[in-house]
Design an enzyme around this catalytic site. Structure first.
Site, PDB file in Angstrom:
ATOM      1  CG  ASP A   7      -1.877   1.132   1.357  1.00  0.00           C
ATOM      2  OD1 ASP A   7      -2.648   1.173   0.211  1.00  0.00           O
ATOM      3  OD2 ASP A   7      -1.821   1.990   1.879  1.00  0.00           O
ATOM      4  CD  GLU A   9      -1.836   6.253   2.874  1.00  0.00           C
ATOM      5  OE1 GLU A   9      -2.721   7.118   2.133  1.00  0.00           O
ATOM      6  OE2 GLU A   9      -2.520   5.036   3.028  1.00  0.00           O
ATOM      7  CG  HIS A  57      -1.309  11.235   4.017  1.00  0.00           C
ATOM      8  ND1 HIS A  57      -0.666  12.449   4.598  1.00  0.00           N
ATOM      9  CD2 HIS A  57      -1.347  11.468   2.594  1.00  0.00           C
ATOM     10  CE1 HIS A  57      -0.294  13.062   3.792  1.00  0.00           C
ATOM     11  NE2 HIS A  57      -0.827  12.666   2.398  1.00  0.00           N
ATOM     12  CG  HIS A 152      -6.393   5.817   4.607  1.00  0.00           C
ATOM     13  ND1 HIS A 152      -6.912   5.082   3.734  1.00  0.00           N
ATOM     14  CD2 HIS A 152      -7.746   6.490   5.128  1.00  0.00           C
ATOM     15  CE1 HIS A 152      -8.056   4.816   3.556  1.00  0.00           C
ATOM     16  NE2 HIS A 152      -8.742   5.822   4.470  1.00  0.00           N
ATOM     17  CG  ASP A 157      -4.655   1.596   5.012  1.00  0.00           C
ATOM     18  OD1 ASP A 157      -4.708   1.657   6.096  1.00  0.00           O
ATOM     19  OD2 ASP A 157      -4.605   2.506   4.308  1.00  0.00           O
TER      20      ASP A 157
END
Length: 248
Positions: A7, A9, A57, A152, A157
Site C-alpha cells: 500500500d 500513501e 494520511h 490511512h 493498511d
C-alpha cells in the site's frame, strides 16, 4: 509462494499532476502465513500534500522533511519486491504512482520487477458484486478489527489488507498436488496430497433469512401449481438400500 501485500500513501490523486509517493508499506506472506518480514518507508515527496490527501494520511511536510527521497529507498524496495506476487487494493492507483517514480529514475515500470500484480479490489467486486468493497467494508464483512485505524497509513493498511486477502482466498488452500517426486523415491511418489483445511466459519441462517427463503419457496409453489422439489427431503440411505434390495 512469496506474496507481498503493498500500500502507498501519496500527496494527491494523480502522478500526472506532479503528486508523489510519501509512504510505502509492505507485508510479506509466505505460503499463506504472515512472515513478519515487512518493509516500511516514509518518503520525502519534495512537495506539499494536497489538502484532501493530507486529511487522509495526516503526514505533514514538516514530518517528512528529514525522510529519504524515493531515489534513496528505491534499490532496497525493488530488491524486496523482486519476483514476488504483489497484492494491492485498487492496484492501478498505486502502480501508476510507482511507475511514475521509477520513470523519474530511468527504471522500468513496476510490473517488470515483480512476478505479477493482483488487484484485491477487483477480486472483491467479483466475490461480492453490488456491495461496498472498500478496505473498511471488507474488514467489517470478514470480522477483522480496524478500530485502531483513524487515519490511512501504508503499513497499517497493508497489514489489514493481508488479513482481508487471506480471508477472501481461504478456499484456495484446500487442496494441493505434490508431483515433485521421481520414480526412484518409492511407492507414493507423485501422489496427490491434501493440504490442511483452513478453519471454516459457519454462520447459521437467522429468522429474516429463513423468512426470505420461505417466500422464495412459496413463489416456486405458485409457479408449479403444487409443491416444488425443494420442499421434499431425500429418503435416508437405509431406505434407498431397502428399496433396491431384491425381494426374498
Amino acid at each position: 509462494m512469496r506474496q507481498i501485500i503493498l500500500d502507498t500513501e501519496t500527496t494527491g490523486l494523480s502522478p500526472r499532476a506532479g503528486n508523489r509517493i510519501l509512504e510505502i508499506g509492505c507485508v510479506e506472506v509466505l505460503n499463506r502465513q504472515l512472515s513478519g518480514n515487512n518493509l516500511h518507508f516514509y518518503i520525502n515527496p519534495e512537495r506539499e500534500s494536497e489538502e484532501g490527501a493530507l486529511a487522509v494520511h495526516g503526514l505533514t511536510t514538516e514530518f517528512l522533511s528529514d525522510k529519504p527521497v524515493f531515489a534513496k529507498i528505491a534499490p532496497e524496495f525493488l530488491d524486496y519486491v523482486r519476483g514476488a506476487q504483489i497484492i494491492i487494493h485498487n492496484a492501478p492507483f498505486d502502480v501508476g504512482f510507482l511507475d511514475a517514480e521509477l520513470a523519474l529514475l530511468g527504471l522500468p515500470p513496476f510490473k517488470e520487477h515483480v512476478d505479477e500484480v493482483i488487484d484485491s479490489l477487483q477480486m472483491a467486486k467479483e466475490i461480492h458484486p453490488g456491495r461496498r468493497n472498500s478496505l473498511d467494508a471488507l474488514c467489517d464483512r470478514y470480522g477483522i478489527s480496524n478500530a485502531h485505524r483513524t487515519l490511512h497509513g501504508g503499513l497499517l493498511d497493508a497489514a489489514l489488507l493481508a488479513e482481508v486477502y487471506l480471508a477472501m482466498t481461504r478456499g484456495q488452500n484446500s487442496l494441493t498436488m505434490d508431483l515433485a517426486g521421481g520414480e526412484d523415491e518409492g511407492e507414493g511418489a507423485g501422489a496427490m496430497e491434501l493440504a490442511p483445511l483452513a478453519q471454516v466459519i459457519v454462520v447459521p441462517a437467522g429468522d429474516e433469512d429463513l423468512a426470505l427463503h420461505e417466500d422464495v419457496l412459496n413463489q416456486l409453489d405458485k409457479e408449479v401449481r403444487g409443491s416444488c422439489v425443494w420442499r421434499f427431503e431425500p429418503p435416508p440411505p437405509e431406505a434407498d438400500a431397502a428399496a433396491a434390495a431384491p425381494a426374498a
